[in-house]
Write an enzyme that holds these catalytic residues in place. Structure first.
Site, mmCIF file in Angstrom:
data_model
loop_
_atom_site.group_PDB
_atom_site.id
_atom_site.type_symbol
_atom_site.label_atom_id
_atom_site.label_comp_id
_atom_site.label_asym_id
_atom_site.label_seq_id
_atom_site.Cartn_x
_atom_site.Cartn_y
_atom_site.Cartn_z
ATOM 1 N N CYS A 25 -5.745 2.334 -9.020
ATOM 2 C CA CYS A 25 -4.683 1.361 -8.763
ATOM 3 C C CYS A 25 -4.644 0.184 -9.733
ATOM 4 O O CYS A 25 -4.098 0.285 -10.819
ATOM 5 C CB CYS A 25 -4.762 0.880 -7.324
ATOM 6 S SG CYS A 25 -3.205 0.119 -6.790
ATOM 7 N N LYS A 72 6.457 -5.245 -1.063
ATOM 8 C CA LYS A 72 5.218 -4.482 -1.085
ATOM 9 C C LYS A 72 5.458 -3.027 -0.693
ATOM 10 O O LYS A 72 6.139 -2.732 0.297
ATOM 11 C CB LYS A 72 4.197 -5.112 -0.132
ATOM 12 C CG LYS A 72 2.818 -4.465 -0.212
ATOM 13 C CD LYS A 72 1.812 -5.202 0.660
ATOM 14 C CE LYS A 72 0.413 -4.618 0.497
ATOM 15 N NZ LYS A 72 -0.597 -5.340 1.312
ATOM 16 N N SER A 132 -0.692 0.693 -1.390
ATOM 17 C CA SER A 132 -0.712 -0.689 -0.912
ATOM 18 C C SER A 132 -0.641 -1.598 -2.132
ATOM 19 O O SER A 132 -1.662 -2.041 -2.645
ATOM 20 C CB SER A 132 -1.989 -0.952 -0.098
ATOM 21 O OG SER A 132 -2.022 -2.285 0.359
ATOM 22 N N HIS A 189 -4.050 5.211 -3.239
ATOM 23 C CA HIS A 189 -5.418 5.028 -2.744
ATOM 24 C C HIS A 189 -5.868 6.259 -1.959
ATOM 25 O O HIS A 189 -6.046 6.200 -0.736
ATOM 26 C CB HIS A 189 -5.502 3.781 -1.865
ATOM 27 C CG HIS A 189 -5.430 2.502 -2.616
ATOM 28 N ND1 HIS A 189 -6.490 1.994 -3.337
ATOM 29 C CD2 HIS A 189 -4.404 1.628 -2.779
ATOM 30 C CE1 HIS A 189 -6.137 0.849 -3.904
ATOM 31 N NE2 HIS A 189 -4.883 0.606 -3.590
ATOM 32 N N GLU A 248 -8.689 7.379 -1.731
ATOM 33 C CA GLU A 248 -10.022 7.140 -1.174
ATOM 34 C C GLU A 248 -9.975 6.470 0.192
ATOM 35 O O GLU A 248 -11.007 6.383 0.886
ATOM 36 C CB GLU A 248 -10.844 6.275 -2.132
ATOM 37 C CG GLU A 248 -10.544 4.780 -2.110
ATOM 38 C CD GLU A 248 -9.305 4.375 -2.893
ATOM 39 O OE1 GLU A 248 -9.033 3.165 -2.972
ATOM 40 O OE2 GLU A 248 -8.599 5.261 -3.420
ATOM 41 N N ARG A 294 -5.468 -7.853 8.853
ATOM 42 C CA ARG A 294 -5.670 -9.025 8.006
ATOM 43 C C ARG A 294 -4.369 -9.814 7.836
ATOM 44 O O ARG A 294 -4.367 -11.045 7.887
ATOM 45 C CB ARG A 294 -6.193 -8.586 6.646
ATOM 46 C CG ARG A 294 -6.527 -9.732 5.698
ATOM 47 C CD ARG A 294 -6.968 -9.203 4.355
ATOM 48 N NE ARG A 294 -5.874 -8.509 3.669
ATOM 49 C CZ ARG A 294 -6.027 -7.439 2.909
ATOM 50 N NH1 ARG A 294 -7.230 -6.895 2.751
ATOM 51 N NH2 ARG A 294 -4.984 -6.879 2.316
#
Length: 356
Positions: free
Chosen positions: A146, A167, A196, A239, A241, A253
């Protein structure tokens, strides 16, 4: 692991042309089997340091049940660390000097938190460029995750990432656009990948430098691409992972940032990630949080125990398949001496002997 073409059976050549892993018999007879040494340059902040280790270690370890892997985590001294993070690094991580001296077969570079509009102004910029340049000369293949993909595209190819305006957040459908490349051999031709990010490097930016795009999405853009030689740099924008709960943790968050007045609007739900039941639970939680804010009373906690069992993981198997292909090709072409990137006879400009 690779097949050995120990006869003239045409199937071996057919599989090789389709991108399968097939070793010539004379090479297999003399192959010196050993463990692989894979570096992890972890640039994530303290709160995500150990979780990022686990995600990438798991991705490597689960991708292949035969080969043995030594993982070598290290970081950059220029990245800010608190006492806990610094203690973790000092106790468990290697130094880049040690990495350079002892060598690696492959390298994974994580993302990082950024605060500047121009990546060249970040404290990691110059030391990251040094690591990437060293790896280009000394490591068989480097996998960029990323943010590192964006940094390498800017530093090596002069292509700046572009802000998307909003986003990109969620799990998105992707398609393999070149099925002949060994990295996607045997991988589902359509699969999901989490994203993300606010920024993007476009297909056109990759194409300008003859970088080969292998996997992309109509909604999310390019996910997987490789350098002009086909293998020495591997670029992820998504992502793969991520754990099943990673996007939920990010959502939590952002909710806390809303509760603490650090963002004005309540965060949206990640796209294509939640089951209808999980989305309904979070919608009810949003209403309760907003009511608590109006009444100036403590906000209710996110009901994670109710959500975890309702989250589907639709990307992990395909991620393992891609990483397994990556590791398998590293295994074939790396030198017995891990300080040397390729075995004798491998052309660094076309290590896979793959034609685009």
């Amino acid at each position: 692991m690779p097949l050995v073409a120990h006869s003239n059976l045409p199937t071996f050549e057919r599989l090789r042309k389709e991108g399968g892993t097939v070793l010539p018999n004379d090479y297999a007879l003399h192959q010196d089997i050993r463990a692989l040494h894979i570096g992890l340059l972890n640039m994530m902040p303290d709160a995500a340091l150990a979780a990022t280790e686990r995600q990438f270690f798991r991705l490597v370890g689960e991708s292949n049940q035969i080969a043995q892997f030594y993982m070598h985590p290290f970081t950059l001294a220029e990245l800010p660390r608190g006492p806990g993070g610094q203690a973790h690094v000092e106790r468990y991580y290697e130094t880049f000097d040690t990495i350079q001296r002892e060598g690696l077969d492959a390298l994974i570079i994580t993302g990082a938190n950024v605060s500047q509009p121009d990546l060249a102004l970040e404290p990691f910029w110059e030391p990251l460029a040094e690591v990437v340049e060293w790896a280009w000369k000394n490591v068989t293949s480097t996998l960029c995750s990323c943010l590192t993909t964006h940094a390498v595209m800017q530093s090596r190819y002069g292509e700046r990432r572009r802000h998307r305006g909003a986003k990109l957040w969620g799990v998105f459908d992707h398609r393999v656009v070149d099925r002949t490349h060994p990295l996607v051999a045997g991988v589902n031709t359509r699969f999901d990948v989490p994203h993300s990010r606010f920024n993007d490097v476009s297909r056109e930016q990759f194409d300008r430098h003859r970088l080969k795009v292998l996997v992309e999405s109509e909604r999310a853009g390019v996910h997987l691409a490789v350098s002009e030689d086909g293998f020495r740099l591997v670029f992820f924008q998504g992502h793969p992972e991520y754990d099943s709960i990673s996007l939920l943790k990010e959502y939590k968050r952002e909710v806390l940032r809303f509760v603490n007045g650090e963002r004005e609007e309540f965060p949206p739900l990640p796209e294509r990630y939640l089951s209808p039941q999980a989305a309904a639970i979070l919608e009810e939680h949003r209403e309760r949080v907003e009511q608590a804010r109006q009444r100036r009373v403590p906000a209710p906690e996110l009901p994670e125990p109710l959500l975890v069992g309702r989250l589907d993981n639709t990307w992990h198997d395909s991620a393992l398949a891609v990483v397994n292909n990556w590791i398998g090709n590293v295994y074939q072409f790396t030198n017995h001496d891990r300080r040397i990137p390729f075995r004798p006879g491998v052309d660094p400009n076309a290590p896979l002997n793959w034609s685009r």
